[in-house]
Enzyme design. Structure first.
Site, PDB file in Angstrom:
ATOM      1  N   ARG A 104       0.736  -1.482  -0.119  1.00 30.95           N
ATOM      2  CA  ARG A 104       0.140   0.324  -0.007  1.00 30.95           C
ATOM      3  C   ARG A 104       1.003   1.404  -0.088  1.00 30.95           C
ATOM      4  NH1 ARG A 104      -4.436   0.663   4.577  1.00 30.95           N
ATOM      5  NH2 ARG A 104      -2.567   1.171   6.134  1.00 30.95           N
ATOM      6  N   THR A 108      -1.410   7.702   0.006  1.00 28.24           N
ATOM      7  CA  THR A 108      -2.808   7.627  -1.168  1.00 28.24           C
ATOM      8  C   THR A 108      -3.645   5.940  -0.159  1.00 28.24           C
ATOM      9  OG1 THR A 108      -2.087   5.989  -2.756  1.00 28.24           O
ATOM     10  CG2 THR A 108      -1.644   8.442  -3.019  1.00 28.24           C
ATOM     11  N   ASP A 200       1.352  -3.175  12.444  1.00 27.89           N
ATOM     12  CA  ASP A 200       1.741  -3.263  10.641  1.00 27.89           C
ATOM     13  C   ASP A 200       1.829  -4.526  10.900  1.00 27.89           C
ATOM     14  OD1 ASP A 200       3.837  -4.066   8.935  1.00 27.89           O
ATOM     15  OD2 ASP A 200       3.204  -1.137   7.926  1.00 27.89           O
ATOM     16  N   ASP A 203       5.543  -5.749  10.144  1.00 21.31           N
ATOM     17  CA  ASP A 203       6.668  -5.061  10.261  1.00 21.31           C
ATOM     18  C   ASP A 203       7.180  -6.309  12.023  1.00 21.31           C
ATOM     19  OD1 ASP A 203       8.042  -3.737   8.671  1.00 21.31           O
ATOM     20  OD2 ASP A 203       6.975  -1.842   9.947  1.00 21.31           O
TER      21      ASP A 203
HETATM   22  C1  PRP Z   1      -0.676  -4.420   4.869  1.00 25.63           C
HETATM   23  C2  PRP Z   1      -1.247  -5.759   4.932  1.00 25.63           C
HETATM   24  C3  PRP Z   1      -2.287  -5.937   3.354  1.00 25.63           C
HETATM   25  C4  PRP Z   1      -2.270  -4.484   3.348  1.00 25.63           C
HETATM   26  C5  PRP Z   1      -3.959  -4.147   4.025  1.00 25.63           C
HETATM   27  O1  PRP Z   1       0.463  -4.706   3.704  1.00 25.63           O
HETATM   28  O2  PRP Z   1      -0.626  -7.241   4.826  1.00 25.63           O
HETATM   29  O3  PRP Z   1      -2.126  -6.282   3.007  1.00 25.63           O
HETATM   30  O4  PRP Z   1      -1.714  -3.406   4.536  1.00 25.63           O
HETATM   31  O5  PRP Z   1      -4.205  -2.760   4.062  1.00 25.63           O
HETATM   32  P1  PRP Z   1      -6.009  -2.317   3.097  1.00 25.63           P
HETATM   33  O6  PRP Z   1      -6.524  -3.719   2.673  1.00 25.63           O
HETATM   34  O7  PRP Z   1      -5.688  -0.576   3.278  1.00 25.63           O
HETATM   35  O8  PRP Z   1      -5.522  -2.491   1.304  1.00 25.63           O
HETATM   36  P2  PRP Z   1       1.601  -3.726   3.716  1.00 25.63           P
HETATM   37  O9  PRP Z   1       0.758  -2.785   2.249  1.00 25.63           O
HETATM   38  O10 PRP Z   1       1.428  -3.104   5.103  1.00 25.63           O
HETATM   39  O11 PRP Z   1       2.450  -4.854   2.945  1.00 25.63           O
HETATM   40  P3  PRP Z   1       3.584  -5.488   3.584  1.00 25.63           P
HETATM   41  O12 PRP Z   1       2.991  -7.233   3.715  1.00 25.63           O
HETATM   42  O13 PRP Z   1       4.805  -5.748   2.640  1.00 25.63           O
HETATM   43  O14 PRP Z   1       4.091  -4.713   5.321  1.00 25.63           O
HETATM   44  N1  URA Z   2      -2.148  -2.964   7.356  1.00 28.05           N
HETATM   45  C1  URA Z   2      -1.486  -3.607   8.380  1.00 28.05           C
HETATM   46  O1  URA Z   2      -1.131  -4.347   8.514  1.00 28.05           O
HETATM   47  N2  URA Z   2      -2.101  -2.889   9.588  1.00 28.05           N
HETATM   48  C2  URA Z   2      -3.522  -2.248   9.287  1.00 28.05           C
HETATM   49  O2  URA Z   2      -3.544  -2.351  10.671  1.00 28.05           O
HETATM   50  C3  URA Z   2      -3.566  -2.238   8.334  1.00 28.05           C
HETATM   51  C4  URA Z   2      -3.147  -2.510   7.307  1.00 28.05           C
END
Ligand code: PRP
Ligand code: URA
Length: 209
Positions: A104, A108, A200, A203
């Site tokens: 994400r 945005t 997160d 993370d």
């Molecule tokens: C996080 C999570 C989802 C997304 C959810 O991933 O694991 O994939 O955000 O958010 P949304 O429903 O608003 O799209 P992130 O983009 O942080 O990537 P990551 O898994 O690499 O940390």
């Molecule tokens: N992605 C995450 O990892 N945590 C949240 O709360 C939302 C999006």
């Protein structure tokens, strides 16, 4: 409209509470993602087709229920979805694994696909997309669309924590998809994080913060 199944189970709720605690270690967090993944898989596979096999127990012959062996694939949304794969595979060891990389944009909140590698016969498989978090729903909706573009017809989504906004997003964009969630939380905050949530997920699984 697809089903929305919120796990209402003491083991899931208890394990999620440990994960939500900001003092939980990376090691424990990672193990809990996998364990809850296994428990939700139990529910998400409830309607797998069955057949019977003639066997002989020590007492008598019987037509024993067995899985019909319908083709199944688990598709984690990278990165955080990777944490759930092990739990699914422990329940369905013969499943194939496809990977879809998505992040994400922090400003945005729009998801971007950066990687996609699927089993060749993915269109013939029942697909379980896995990601710990369903926040705005943008990432999951885009992942579902990628799978539909590859010809997949039977798609389910499994998450640990969902926001009402994310559920609505999936129901609007993909009303044919069933959603399985460990918990339904209250809302999103102004940065698109789930409240109370667990922070997160990527993370916390990989220790990158
Ligand atoms: C996080 C999570 C989802 C997304 C959810 O991933 O694991 O994939 O955000 O958010 P949304 O429903 O608003 O799209 P992130 O983009 O942080 O990537 P990551 O898994 O690499 O940390
Ligand atoms: N992605 C995450 O990892 N945590 C949240 O709360 C939302 C999006």
């Amino acid at each position: 409209m697809g089903k929305v199944v919120i796990m209402d189970h003491p083991l899931v709720s208890h394990k999620l509470s440990i994960m939500r605690d900001k003092n939980t270690s990376v090691k424990d967090f990672r193990e809990l993602v996998s364990e809850i993944g296994m428990l939700i898989t139990y529910e998400a596979t409830r309607d797998l087709p069955m057949t019977t096999k003639r066997i002989e127990t020590p007492i008598c012959e019987m037509d024993a229920p067995t899985l019909a062996g319908k083709k199944f694939a688990v598709v984690p949304i990278l990165r955080a979805g990777l944490g759930l794969v092990d739990g699914v595979l422990r329940m369905v060891p013969s499943a194939r694994v496809g990977h879809i990389g998505m992040f994400r944009d922090e400003e945005t909140l729009i998801p971007h696909v950066y990687f996609c590698k699927m089993p060749k016969d993915i269109a013939e498989r029942d697909v379980l997309i896995v990601d710990p978090m369903l926040a705005t729903g943008g990432s999951a909706a885009a992942a579902i669309q990628e799978m539909k573009d590859r010809g997949c017809k039977h798609i389910k989504l499994m998450v640990l924590v969902a926001a009402p906004e994310g559920i609505k997003c999936i129901q609007d964009a993909h009303p044919d998809v069933d959603i399985y969630a460990g918990a339904l939380d209250e809302k999103l905050n102004e940065r698109g994080y789930i409240v109370p949530g667990l922070g997160d997920a990527g993370d916390r699984i990989f220790g990158t913060k």
